[in-house]
Design a protein around this motif. Structure first.
Motif, PDB file in Angstrom:
ATOM      1  N   ALA A 122      13.029   1.654   2.836  1.00 28.65           N
ATOM      2  CA  ALA A 122      12.445   2.669   3.251  1.00 28.65           C
ATOM      3  C   ALA A 122      12.027   3.625   1.509  1.00 28.65           C
ATOM      4  O   ALA A 122      10.841   4.200   2.245  1.00 28.65           O
ATOM      5  N   ALA A 123      13.144   3.666   0.892  1.00 29.87           N
ATOM      6  CA  ALA A 123      12.042   4.697  -0.285  1.00 29.87           C
ATOM      7  C   ALA A 123      11.575   4.151  -0.672  1.00 29.87           C
ATOM      8  O   ALA A 123      10.817   4.579  -1.518  1.00 29.87           O
ATOM      9  N   ALA A 124      11.332   2.892  -0.894  1.00 34.15           N
ATOM     10  CA  ALA A 124      10.975   1.854  -1.727  1.00 34.15           C
ATOM     11  C   ALA A 124       9.057   1.857  -1.519  1.00 34.15           C
ATOM     12  O   ALA A 124       7.886   2.070  -1.487  1.00 34.15           O
ATOM     13  N   ALA A 125       9.361   1.212  -0.386  1.00 25.78           N
ATOM     14  CA  ALA A 125       8.083   1.614   1.229  1.00 25.78           C
ATOM     15  C   ALA A 125       6.687   2.540   1.171  1.00 25.78           C
ATOM     16  O   ALA A 125       5.937   2.909   0.533  1.00 25.78           O
ATOM     17  N   ARG A 126       8.125   4.041   0.921  1.00 28.52           N
ATOM     18  CA  ARG A 126       7.500   5.033   0.719  1.00 28.52           C
ATOM     19  C   ARG A 126       6.811   5.891  -0.448  1.00 28.52           C
ATOM     20  O   ARG A 126       5.739   6.605  -0.887  1.00 28.52           O
ATOM     21  N   SER A 127       7.763   5.204  -1.759  1.00 29.43           N
ATOM     22  CA  SER A 127       6.542   5.428  -3.107  1.00 29.43           C
ATOM     23  C   SER A 127       5.181   4.676  -2.756  1.00 29.43           C
ATOM     24  O   SER A 127       4.421   4.767  -3.865  1.00 29.43           O
ATOM     25  N   HIS A 128       5.166   3.624  -1.950  1.00 31.27           N
ATOM     26  CA  HIS A 128       3.826   2.491  -2.227  1.00 31.27           C
ATOM     27  C   HIS A 128       2.915   3.590  -1.105  1.00 31.27           C
ATOM     28  O   HIS A 128       1.983   3.042  -0.681  1.00 31.27           O
TER      29      HIS A 128
END
Length: 405
Positions: A160-166
């Motif tokens: 989730a954190a990685a996806a939001r960073s993109h």
């Protein structure tokens, strides 16, 4: 116990490759075969849900350099399926046979896929376990992509954190009331919920999944409240199952979903050992058996078992350890907590996300987690390893190094 001249390791993950390297470091000069299904040489898993997904790396942390195996006469066989294990002999699916004096099972685990639900076979339903999984997922985490994550555990939260960073739109579904609640309890789990909320994650907590919609590719996730979430991509982060098929066929004793091993990581069969996700370990310092699915356990058990494969029988006594990075929050966790019954003691500032959480049982420290504080790792390890009895007030305000026991 005679010295082995032929050792076979099944599993080319971190545990198996670490064991192979340590065997050579211990001076073992006999035949050493390392068999695994992955197409890539052995690598560590943490970067798959962290650096690679964030775009900070394209490769994982390789366990050893590419030349390591040939230079040390380790027969590394990738893309290899083991069909059976007989009396001191491993048989590949292609028929090649590998006699052994000692065998190490390090077959790891495989992600659960919710195959019982309607639509579970649709394209676009992802899991994250391999390097290829991570690279493919990274390519799809783009701005505006509607990502639905089923499962609010460590993998679900890190993705989730990685996806939001993109810039992806992220919804996380979990049937419990807080992410990570079973590991951390309500108070600390609330920190992670709020962290993700502040970064734009939508939570659907206390909600179950009833199926997946779409023709050939997933377009939505059906929930038990009657709603359907639109989705361009769905990640299933609902845990993993140990790969026990070979062990079961061998007739090994099973426990806690994995293979039962004694304190020295030896199975119920002569000359056969098991480590990593697979091993349900009779830990000398914990009641019952522990089966730990974390990076440090695979690495440390792999290193430890080498001496035992060579004839020792040293107990494995290390405490569980893992770490996570999500947005600007970094943490390390040591020990084994039962948040439902253990006493929680917090040192520092929960709201600022700079704190240490302790879990006490019968007055003794059973687990500790440091969040964005990095100076007390040695003290925390000693408090947990020694089960130090200490007053909560001292943990909150005292000198941790003086309490190490």
């Amino acid at each position: 116990m005679a010295d082995p001249t032929r050792i076979v390791i099944i599993g080319t993950g971190l545990a198996g490759a670490t064991a192979a390297g340590e065997l050579r470091a211990q001076g073992y000069s006999g035949q050493l075969v390392l068999l695994g299904q992955d197409t890539h040489r052995p690598y560590e898993l943490p970067a798959l849900s962290k650096g690679i997904l964030l775009g900070e790396a394209t490769d994982p942390d390789w366990v050893h350099d590419e030349s390591f195996y040939a230079e040390r006469d380790i027969d590394l066989r990738l893309s290899t399926v083991v069909s059976s294990v007989g009396d001191h002999e491993v048989v590949e699916a292609g028929g090649t046979r590998h006699p052994f004096d000692r065998l190490l099972l390090a077959t790891g685990s495989t992600p659960r896929r919710l195959e019982q639900l309607p639509g579970a076979g649709l394209a676009g339903l992802r899991t994250l376990r391999t390097l290829d999984d991570s690279r493919a997922l990274r390519a799809e985490l783009t701005a505006g992509t509607r990502v639905v994550i089923v499962g609010g555990g460590w993998i679900g939260c890190e993705v989730a954190a990685a996806a939001r960073s993109h810039g992806a739109e992220v919804t996380v579904i979990d049937p419990v009331s807080l992410p990570l609640r079973g590991v951390l309890g309500d108070t600390v789990a609330g920190v992670f919920r709020d962290l993700h909320t502040e970064h734009g994650v939508t939570w659907r907590l206390g909600t179950g999944v009833t199926g997946f919609t779409g023709e050939s590719t997933v377009t939505g996730v059906s929930l038990d409240d009657g709603t359907t979430l639109p989705a361009d991509l769905v990640l299933l982060a609902v845990g993993a199952a140990p790969r026990v098929e070979l062990a079961r066929a061998m007739g090994l004793d099973l426990a806690e979903g994995g293979v039962a091993v004694d304190a020295g990581l030896r199975t119920s069969a002569p000359d056969v050992y098991a480590v990593g996700d697979l091993a349900a370990h009779d830990h000398p310092r914990h009641p019952g058996r522990l089966r730990i699915e974390h990076w440090a356990n695979a690495k440390d058990q792999g290193a430890h078992v080498a001496r035992n494969l060579l004839g020792a029988h040293d107990p494995y006594t290390a405490s569980p350890y893992f770490f996570s990075d999500q947005y600007d929050l970094g943490m390390e966790f040591r020990g084994l907590a039962d948040p439902a019954t253990d006493e929680l003691v917090v040192r520092g500032d929960l709201a600022a996300r700079e704190f240490i959480a302790f879990w006490l049982r019968d007055g003794a420290v059973r687990a500790a987690m440091n969040v964005n504080l990095w100076d007390d790792g040695e003290a925390l390890g000693a408090l947990v390893d020694n089960g130090v009895r200490v007053e909560p007030a001292k943990l909150v305000a005292g000198d941790l190094a003086s309490m190490m026991g």
